[in-house]
Design a protein around this motif. Sequence first.
Motif, PDB file in Angstrom:
ATOM      1  N   ILE A   9       0.858  -1.177   0.000  1.00 48.57           N
ATOM      2  CA  ILE A   9       0.000   0.000   0.000  1.00 48.57           C
ATOM      3  C   ILE A   9       0.896   1.229   0.000  1.00 48.57           C
ATOM      4  N   CYS A  10       0.359   2.374  -0.379  1.00 50.50           N
ATOM      5  CA  CYS A  10       1.170   3.594  -0.372  1.00 50.50           C
ATOM      6  C   CYS A  10       0.331   4.778   0.104  1.00 50.50           C
ATOM      7  N   VAL A  11       1.009   5.851   0.396  1.00 52.25           N
ATOM      8  CA  VAL A  11       0.358   7.106   0.752  1.00 52.25           C
ATOM      9  C   VAL A  11       0.326   7.995  -0.491  1.00 52.25           C
ATOM     10  N   VAL A  12      -0.821   8.572  -0.775  1.00 54.09           N
ATOM     11  CA  VAL A  12      -0.984   9.424  -1.954  1.00 54.09           C
ATOM     12  C   VAL A  12      -1.366  10.834  -1.514  1.00 54.09           C
ATOM     13  N   GLY A  13      -1.203  11.765  -2.409  1.00 55.88           N
ATOM     14  CA  GLY A  13      -1.578  13.133  -2.069  1.00 55.88           C
ATOM     15  C   GLY A  13      -1.584  14.060  -3.264  1.00 55.88           C
ATOM     16  N   ALA A  14      -2.616  14.880  -3.342  1.00 53.26           N
ATOM     17  CA  ALA A  14      -2.592  15.995  -4.273  1.00 53.26           C
ATOM     18  C   ALA A  14      -1.637  17.035  -3.698  1.00 53.26           C
ATOM     19  N   ASP A  15      -0.863  17.685  -4.538  1.00 51.72           N
ATOM     20  CA  ASP A  15       0.044  18.705  -4.014  1.00 51.72           C
ATOM     21  C   ASP A  15       0.082  19.912  -4.945  1.00 51.72           C
ATOM     22  N   GLN A  16       0.909  20.879  -4.577  1.00 55.98           N
ATOM     23  CA  GLN A  16       0.919  22.181  -5.252  1.00 55.98           C
ATOM     24  C   GLN A  16      -0.510  22.720  -5.299  1.00 55.98           C
ATOM     25  N   ARG A  17      -1.161  22.734  -4.120  1.00 58.85           N
ATOM     26  CA  ARG A  17      -2.559  23.156  -4.030  1.00 58.85           C
ATOM     27  C   ARG A  17      -2.655  24.682  -4.037  1.00 58.85           C
ATOM     28  N   VAL A  18      -3.256  25.241  -5.068  1.00 58.08           N
ATOM     29  CA  VAL A  18      -3.405  26.695  -5.169  1.00 58.08           C
ATOM     30  C   VAL A  18      -4.759  27.089  -4.582  1.00 58.08           C
ATOM     31  N   ALA A  19      -4.737  27.938  -3.570  1.00 59.94           N
ATOM     32  CA  ALA A  19      -5.957  28.409  -2.919  1.00 59.94           C
ATOM     33  C   ALA A  19      -6.159  29.891  -3.194  1.00 59.94           C
ATOM     34  N   VAL A  20      -7.394  30.332  -3.053  1.00 60.95           N
ATOM     35  CA  VAL A  20      -7.752  31.740  -3.268  1.00 60.95           C
ATOM     36  C   VAL A  20      -8.093  32.369  -1.921  1.00 60.95           C
ATOM     37  N   ASN A  21      -7.535  33.521  -1.668  1.00 58.60           N
ATOM     38  CA  ASN A  21      -7.842  34.276  -0.459  1.00 58.60           C
ATOM     39  C   ASN A  21      -9.220  34.924  -0.620  1.00 58.60           C
ATOM     40  N   PRO A  22     -10.200  34.570   0.208  1.00 52.19           N
ATOM     41  CA  PRO A  22     -11.543  35.153   0.052  1.00 52.19           C
ATOM     42  C   PRO A  22     -11.560  36.657   0.293  1.00 52.19           C
ATOM     43  N   CYS A  23     -10.521  37.190   0.939  1.00 56.43           N
ATOM     44  CA  CYS A  23     -10.432  38.632   1.176  1.00 56.43           C
ATOM     45  C   CYS A  23      -9.643  39.349   0.088  1.00 56.43           C
TER      46      CYS A  23
END
Length: 430
Positions: A310-324
């Motif tokens: 089994i392995c650990v997976v992950g989405a990365d380089q997550r770009v978020a938007v500042n609501p302000c």
Amino acid sequence: MKKTVGLAGVLLVLALSAAGCQKKQDVPEVYLDESIPETPVAVFTQNDLVSDMIQECCEKVVNRDGSSNIVVYSDSAEYYADEGLSYRELLLKRLSSGTADDLYLIPAEDVLEFDEKGFLYDLSDLDCIRNLSQDALIQSTYDGKVFSLPLSYTCFGFVWNVEMLKKYGLEVPENLDEFLNVCEKLKDNGILPYGANKDFGLTVPVMCAGLYDVYQGEGSEEKLEALSDGTAPVSEYIGKGFEFLQMMIDRGYMDSEKALDTLPFREEESEFFAEGNCAFICAIYRGRTFEDFPFEIEMTPLPVLENGSICVVGADQRVAVNPCSKNLEGAITIIEKLGQTEQLDSFAKSLGKISTSKNATAPDIPQSDSIIACVAEGDQIPNQDFRLHFNVWDTVRELSQQLCQGQSVDEVTAEYDSRQKEEIALYGKQ
């Protein structure tokens, strides 16, 4: 802060600031077509990788038709390295102080806190979100809110010195019995089996050996719900993972003191492995993982299950938007364009990672066939499951380090149960 200029509306650029991270830079002198107003968008990242991608997207996609002139101002944690703060510390400091970062990269372990503080803009209604693979979407959603656009997808596994194994008549193991046999045979021949680092080198084996039962087999959703509301203590599962790590230490399959002195992604770690001082290390899947070793290697999922790996997976380089954000429309425009399938596929290819689009394309690297097949099967362990109202990745890392420092399995599992209750009380939705 680096200013990058969109192509549309730019008539002439007389001077640009010098390259490199300097505290004082010349302000770019730019002449723009006044009929197309400039839309400034500020971006904060760990380094220039994502900001350069955003710049390119603005130049080649967003501003291409001449109807917009989005100008990217990028800032990175590397620029402030001499202040001694991590990216996460800097980001929280900036957002809490009201600094107008319109876009930023959000670490998985900060999502719960940032949601509580109101730092996350919900991207659920954007068209580009429909382009994400199911796995990438799950790892970008918390409490019904799509909190970021992940630009790549990856996994963590073991990288093996295949030539060393062959020297001692061994093969790359595929299950727990084979793994323990390999480790014992190597130790008997004076070889340190596992060259662990203090970060994911501890975290990934503990999560794989401890949480596999939550994600594989029947009743996964019920188990996650019970963990998330506190009905089931996390120790019920993760305890097996800490026991596995303690076993590795007790049997001499890893050196806990060396692990605590080893940081990931540093030359010291790769050189230790490359010089034949250990038989395998833990690594993140990316193109560079397979470069510059003087022997045959293979990257596999972790063979820590009785019936497989089994392995650990992950989405990365997550770009978020500042609501302000003061330039919310411009920030969202960039997200929409970054999230186009061809953009996601292209970015992942450039990194040697898996695309977050529904294509889920992966580089053709023969040494990684087994781990890519494992990821494709699904039901792997996410580095942070946002269906839970408590932290996993960050907490497991910290408690694993405490175990290496001499605390007992009972002590660290009891501490995790305590934190689980506290965080559910803080972040749980009533």
